[in-house]
Design an enzyme around this catalytic site. Structure first.
Site, PDB file in Angstrom:
ATOM      1  CG  HIS A 189      -0.424   0.532   2.465  1.00  0.00           C
ATOM      2  ND1 HIS A 189      -1.078   1.459   3.237  1.00  0.00           N
ATOM      3  CD2 HIS A 189       0.733   0.262   3.094  1.00  0.00           C
ATOM      4  CE1 HIS A 189      -0.353   1.722   4.314  1.00  0.00           C
ATOM      5  NE2 HIS A 189       0.735   1.024   4.259  1.00  0.00           N
ATOM      6  CB  CYS A 247       3.613   5.691   5.159  1.00  0.00           C
ATOM      7  SG  CYS A 247       4.174   5.008   6.717  1.00  0.00           S
ATOM      8  CG  HIS A 289       5.328   0.753   2.704  1.00  0.00           C
ATOM      9  ND1 HIS A 289       4.645   1.895   2.327  1.00  0.00           N
ATOM     10  CD2 HIS A 289       4.833   0.412   3.917  1.00  0.00           C
ATOM     11  CE1 HIS A 289       3.798   2.232   3.292  1.00  0.00           C
ATOM     12  NE2 HIS A 289       3.879   1.342   4.257  1.00  0.00           N
ATOM     13  CG  HIS A 334       2.435  -3.010   6.601  1.00  0.00           C
ATOM     14  ND1 HIS A 334       3.511  -2.718   7.395  1.00  0.00           N
ATOM     15  CD2 HIS A 334       2.007  -1.823   6.111  1.00  0.00           C
ATOM     16  CE1 HIS A 334       3.721  -1.411   7.398  1.00  0.00           C
ATOM     17  NE2 HIS A 334       2.822  -0.840   6.617  1.00  0.00           N
ATOM     18  CG  ASP A 349      -3.222 -13.065   1.131  1.00  0.00           C
ATOM     19  OD1 ASP A 349      -2.316 -12.412   1.691  1.00  0.00           O
ATOM     20  OD2 ASP A 349      -3.145 -14.287   0.906  1.00  0.00           O
ATOM     21  CG  HIS A 350       0.110 -12.660  -1.658  1.00  0.00           C
ATOM     22  ND1 HIS A 350      -0.310 -13.277  -0.502  1.00  0.00           N
ATOM     23  CD2 HIS A 350       1.437 -12.919  -1.764  1.00  0.00           C
ATOM     24  CE1 HIS A 350       0.722 -13.891   0.057  1.00  0.00           C
ATOM     25  NE2 HIS A 350       1.788 -13.693  -0.685  1.00  0.00           N
ATOM     26  CD  GLU A 384       0.289   0.085   8.981  1.00  0.00           C
ATOM     27  OE1 GLU A 384      -0.446   0.561   8.109  1.00  0.00           O
ATOM     28  OE2 GLU A 384       1.042   0.808   9.671  1.00  0.00           O
TER      29      GLU A 384
END
Lengths: 139, 139, 139, 139, 139, 139
Positions: E14, E33, E39, E41, E79-80, E126
């Site tokens: 994100h 960020c 980047h 998480h 996800d992914h 996070e």
């Protein structure tokens, strides 16, 4: 050479005891772990394999394949099971963490080889305070 | 008002099932958790109590007393036990996490009051993915 | 050969400093860890032993015995103590994690041998970011 | 000889793929990890170094220096970055955990030597289930 | 009334930024960020629901159903994935943890009701240091 | 309304005792925690704040600002310190977890308000088994 570790989990019942001993004898040696009505654990299983990185994929092996192998050969047989009564690879063995780890090694070693790697370590965590590691028969 | 939480742990076997149902019916509703040969968990129990800080000691209550209470009323009865067969306070109850948490509340509420505090929450962690919280009957 | 690891915990105060240095010199080398009024940690101690599985018990050794040994030789001496002032096996040693781990090795090696196993590793976790491992004098 | 481990963390985006392959080919080999629009992780990095304890300080080395080295050579380059597009030491390499760990080894080995110790292991934890360890080129 | 919490996990990329701002403005407000190259998480998602225990099953609801709901409505979408570019329920929203948690609430509230319970809390972790909790619009 | 939690950590020495009591009296009430030569902990501090999401930033508040506030008002005063002897906001207070949490509330409440949010909870984790939560004076 690189080492890769995959964690899988299973929840199972077990009991530490020798059939030929009385409950009293079992209690003396194994303590409350010998309870004839069973107890259980959330086991964490860490399987470490080693080998060379494949330059085409950047992988030692595909972790999905390793996960699948562990699930087929171990997790499906032990998860939500009674380790003393229902697991083929523990038949005739005392169900200690030491023996479970060694038996899981036997279940996985050949399959890991077929994936192009070598089994390095089977680590079994029984509680946050107790764990065992098995590095194979020549270690 | 302050809240204090004490963690205790126990390892136990259990099974989700209704006696009057067949194994097939139990399997349909409870899945692999209904295995007639049992499975088990490392349960984590978090007991939260609340009240005023005693200015003389800086304590809400002495955590040793709370720990002792939890051990006497709960841990000694459930640790390395079969929750369906061997635990007085689960007799006649379906051994789900929800019911275990509520039953532990019943075991502890009076004793916490005698220690000068009020029971606030019983949290039971069955696996790293599943947990329940019971805040009492008026919550 | 199998490896078994037992975790024990202790909470202690300590200080990094050399008596013959001034507070300024100590501050320069050891930073805030040299605070003359002490600081402290929740230490986690992981003791790993190795040996053959006893076919009668399925154990390398009884983990209760190992836990008892660690408690008698280490935990009772260090828990809720000042590691610089109150611990016999740290007298005259700089109280760094490295030295604590080596000293704990000395406390345990003989006792582990008497239990029929061999001490493999003393791991001391000072914080979630810092830990040391000592594998003995021939490693 | 003593081993010391320092943990550092970074959050980064990445993608597993070979430029010369189509998205379909990449999907077949790398699965959802090949998503062209990236995904990411909270990586945990454990750097283990080994050597002799300095009798003057009780240290193998000053952990602040080790932390500084890791931050300068690794964390500042990868934290909140795209590992495929923005990290010099991953240029031209497939961004698998295996390759990241080996590349971090290359970044750190010389600097650890200058601190008077020897790099022993780079462990990279990608998720709670997956991790890799690299012990250098002669291991 | 009982509370049950189910944990699920997802790994995603994100970026924090406002399209109408320059990269410099975004950098000033959102820091690293806002990196335009993304980047990511490992997110942990804890979904807590509440309601009455069903006396027939001992359940508030079947955790498998809750897990399935979370996977269908949330995990499969995120996800992914790139949370800014690929997730329908984040379209037009700033991709902060606060907004993700609120959006996940919107995805789940109705489905939880259909399972016979009430959504109580969406907690999104996070990093080990940062997390948010959303208790709905009337809290 | 949204809740955000920031974790910070500190390592400190302390002692539970009343100056006007003898060591024996202190030992009787506070046990080994009253050791006159101190002990210590790795404390984990979880600060939860609440408020409305700012539509411009997607934030309740900037977590960097919250982290900075906690570091300035709390961590810098307590980290690697003796909580009884060196911390202004614990002067004259018994250094129990309960009192530390309440004192940290006093340190932070005003500053959180200036950041545009409201302090909701100060949680202090002393060991993996013991923690306290303070929700303010009207809770």
């Amino acid at each position: 050479m690189i080492h890769i570790t995959r964690r899988e989990r299973f929840n199972a019942a077990h009991r530490l005891f020798r059939e030929e001993w009385s409950d009293e004898q079992n209690l003396e040696v194994f303590g409350k772990c010998s309870n004839p009505k069973w107890h259980g654990h959330n086991y964490e299983l860490f399987v470490t394999v080693k080998g060379e990185i494949d330059p085409e994929t950047g992988f030692l092996l595909n972790l999905k394949d390793l996960s699948l192998l562990i699930r087929e050969r171990v997790i499906e047989k032990v998860d939500h099971r009674n380790l003393n009564l229902e697991v083929d690879f523990m038949k005739g063995r005392l169900v200690s963490s030491e023996n479970i780890a060694a038996a899981i090694w036997d279940e996985l070693a050949e399959g890991v080889r077929k994936l192009g790697a070598e089994l390095h370590c089977v680590r079994l965590v029984e509680t946050e305070n107790n764990s065992v590691e098995f590095y194979g028969y020549n270690s």
